[in-house]
Design an enzyme around this catalytic site. Structure first.
Site, PDB file in Angstrom:
ATOM      1  CG  PHE A   1      -1.780   6.131  13.910  1.00  0.00           C
ATOM      2  CD1 PHE A   1      -1.033   5.995  15.068  1.00  0.00           C
ATOM      3  CD2 PHE A   1      -1.703   7.322  13.195  1.00  0.00           C
ATOM      4  CE1 PHE A   1      -0.215   7.023  15.518  1.00  0.00           C
ATOM      5  CE2 PHE A   1      -0.895   8.362  13.627  1.00  0.00           C
ATOM      6  CZ  PHE A   1      -0.151   8.215  14.791  1.00  0.00           C
TER       7      PHE A   1
ATOM      8  CG  ASN B   1      -0.230  -0.062   2.529  1.00  0.00           C
ATOM      9  OD1 ASN B   1       0.508   0.850   2.850  1.00  0.00           O
ATOM     10  ND2 ASN B   1      -0.413  -1.141   3.279  1.00  0.00           N
TER      11      ASN B   1
ATOM     12  CE  LYS C   1      -8.040  -1.732  14.961  1.00  0.00           C
ATOM     13  NZ  LYS C   1      -7.263  -2.668  14.144  1.00  0.00           N
TER      14      LYS C   1
ATOM     15  N   PRO D   1      -3.529 -11.383  10.820  1.00  0.00           N
ATOM     16  CG  PRO D   1      -1.525 -11.857  11.892  1.00  0.00           C
ATOM     17  CD  PRO D   1      -2.235 -11.984  10.562  1.00  0.00           C
ATOM     18  CG  ASP D   2      -6.002  -5.831  14.597  1.00  0.00           C
ATOM     19  OD1 ASP D   2      -5.065  -5.252  15.195  1.00  0.00           O
ATOM     20  OD2 ASP D   2      -6.991  -5.239  14.138  1.00  0.00           O
ATOM     21  CB  ILE D   3       0.001  -6.203  14.739  1.00  0.00           C
ATOM     22  CG1 ILE D   3       0.348  -7.094  13.546  1.00  0.00           C
ATOM     23  CG2 ILE D   3       1.203  -6.032  15.665  1.00  0.00           C
ATOM     24  CD1 ILE D   3       1.247  -6.443  12.521  1.00  0.00           C
TER      25      ILE D   3
ATOM     26  CE  LYS E   1       8.282 -12.989 -13.769  1.00  0.00           C
ATOM     27  NZ  LYS E   1       9.139 -12.463 -14.810  1.00  0.00           N
TER      28      LYS E   1
ATOM     29  CG  ASP F   1      -7.284  -4.767   6.570  1.00  0.00           C
ATOM     30  OD1 ASP F   1      -6.814  -4.722   7.723  1.00  0.00           O
ATOM     31  OD2 ASP F   1      -7.772  -3.782   5.995  1.00  0.00           O
TER      32      ASP F   1
END
Ligand code: C5P
Length: 406
Positions: free
Chosen positions: A329, A211, A347, A308-310, A290, A280
């Protein structure tokens, strides 16, 4: 300009690293400082006074008996209004002089004559053997005990052809250290773990999904926390940024690597700040080879698995002993105030920093909103470093409140 109006005495003692002092002088001036250069006689063998005078825009002094100072008290006059003294390069001999309170030249005399509260910083520069010898190490230990800040040295190749500890820090790093000397030490003795940058999720050995996060906000927070006196570890996805001086960086690519790197280090941390733009989803059917463009004439079919959500994983560990204090954040493209408050609850964290994304990605400025259990506070548009310093101060206030309540 972080040093606007600051009066810095830049002392040069004899060493080949004097060539870096020219660059450093320029960097200090560019940052707004008024630089007064004082050199030892030995330093003049390595760089001319004319160069330092031209770069600082001020008369360079060498001699205690210089008739240009009307009262002949250069050591007093040059230090009474100083905000900091930096000796760079600081030779082995000059370290000895500082450690023993010598006063046999102008620079050593003014260092001893500096008023209480004026910080003295020294950037050692010498051959590796000279650095490692017990007398030098004894002098360094003594100076640290006396409250002198020893900056570096760094390891690497040396002008003498040898390799090892003793290189003077680079001008950019010394500039960061001088700026840090003026920041309040609100996180002294604290350990801070930060995630920053994007993650990279492989499709095959040469392709992947990532991203637009540049890592700038996370790196600015790492720098601000270090300036505030914390020991900082930065777990970073791929970025093109230089690691702030004094910050330990751990490089990772994928979200799962980031999770592992964080969980391996989370114990004993006082603060965790999740700034990374973690993917995500990851590709579930990563090809070991390749993928051929012309294989069968159709595009490959990718399947995805949730990462996983760290932040949530770290927040879950806080139920054990209350640490670390977790900061998250959130980049929202609309309804920031409403979504920010909801996300903080979801969260399970005490503090969430919201910003309007993704247009702040890669920019040098940002505007943020802090959400905690008492509501929200907006911090208006400013440089990411300035916001990072404000955030660090807000975190420190909350840590203090917690320890008062505990
Ligand atoms: O849920 P959302 O992605 O908006 O949450 C953003 C916050 O959660 C950021 O602090 C980010 O670093 C963290 N996060 C995480 N692991 C994920 C996703 C987000 O740590 N897998």
């Amino acid at each position: 300009m972080d040093l606007k109006g600051k009066k810095i005495v830049l002392g040069l003692s004899g060493g080949v690293a004097c060539y870096k002092a020219a660059e450093l002088c320029r960097a200090l001036v560019k940052e707004g400082a008024q630089v007064q250069v004082v050199m030892t006689e030995a330093a003049t063998h390595f760089i001319g006074t004319v160069t330092m005078q031209a770069l600082s825009g001020r008369t360079v002094y060498l001699d205690q008996w210089d008739g240009r100072i009307p009262n002949n008290m250069a050591h007093i006059d040059l230090t009474r209004n100083a905000d900091a003294i930096l000796v760079a390069p600081c030779s082995a001999d000059f370290l000895f002089k500082l450690a023993h309170g010598a006063t046999d030249d102008l620079l050593s005399t003014l260092c001893l004559a500096r008023p209480h509260g004026v910080p003295l910083l020294a950037a050692p520069a010498m051959n590796v053997e000279m650095w490692e010898k017990p007398p030098t190490q004894r002098n360094v230990a003594q100076l640290k005990e006396d409250g002198v800040r020893i900056l570096g040295p760094a390891a690497g190749s040396q002008a003498c052809g040898e390799t090892g500890m003793g290189r003077m820090l680079e001008p950019e790093q010394l500039l960061e250290e001088v700026i840090a000397a003026f920041q309040p030490k609100v996180l002294a003795g604290k350990r801070v773990l930060i995630t920053a940058g994007p993650t990279y999720e492989a499709i095959d050995p040469v392709r992947g999904i990532t991203n637009l996060s540049s890592g700038k906000m996370g790196y600015a927070i790492a720098r601000a926390a270090r300036e505030a006196g914390a020991e900082v570890t930065l777990v970073s996805g791929p970025t093109a940024l230089d690691v702030p001086h004094g910050v330990r960086r751990v490089d990772v690519q994928s979200a799962r690597q980031m999770l592992d790197a964080v969980m391996d280090r989370v114990e004993g941390q006082h603060v965790f700040v999740g700034v990374a733009a973690v993917a995500d989803w990851r590709v579930d059917n990563v090809s070991p080879h390749k993928i051929k463009k012309d294989a069968g004439g159709h595009a490959p079919e990718l399947t995805f698995a949730q990462n996983p959500d760290i932040l949530a994983s770290v927040a879950a560990t806080t139920s054990i002993n209350g640490w670390p204090y977790c900061v998250g954040f959130a980049a929202e493209s609309e309804n920031l105030i409403e979504y920010g408050a909801v996300k903080r609850e979801k969260k399970g964290i005490p503090l969430l920093v919201g910003n309007i994304g993704p247009q702040t990605f890669g920019q040098d400025e940002n505007a943020i909103v802090l959400f905690d259990d008492s509501g929200h506070t907006a911090l208006p548009q400013a440089s990411k470093l300035s916001l990072a310093r404000q955030l660090v101060s807000e975190i420190a206030k909350r840590l203090e409140k917690r320890s008062l309540l505990a």
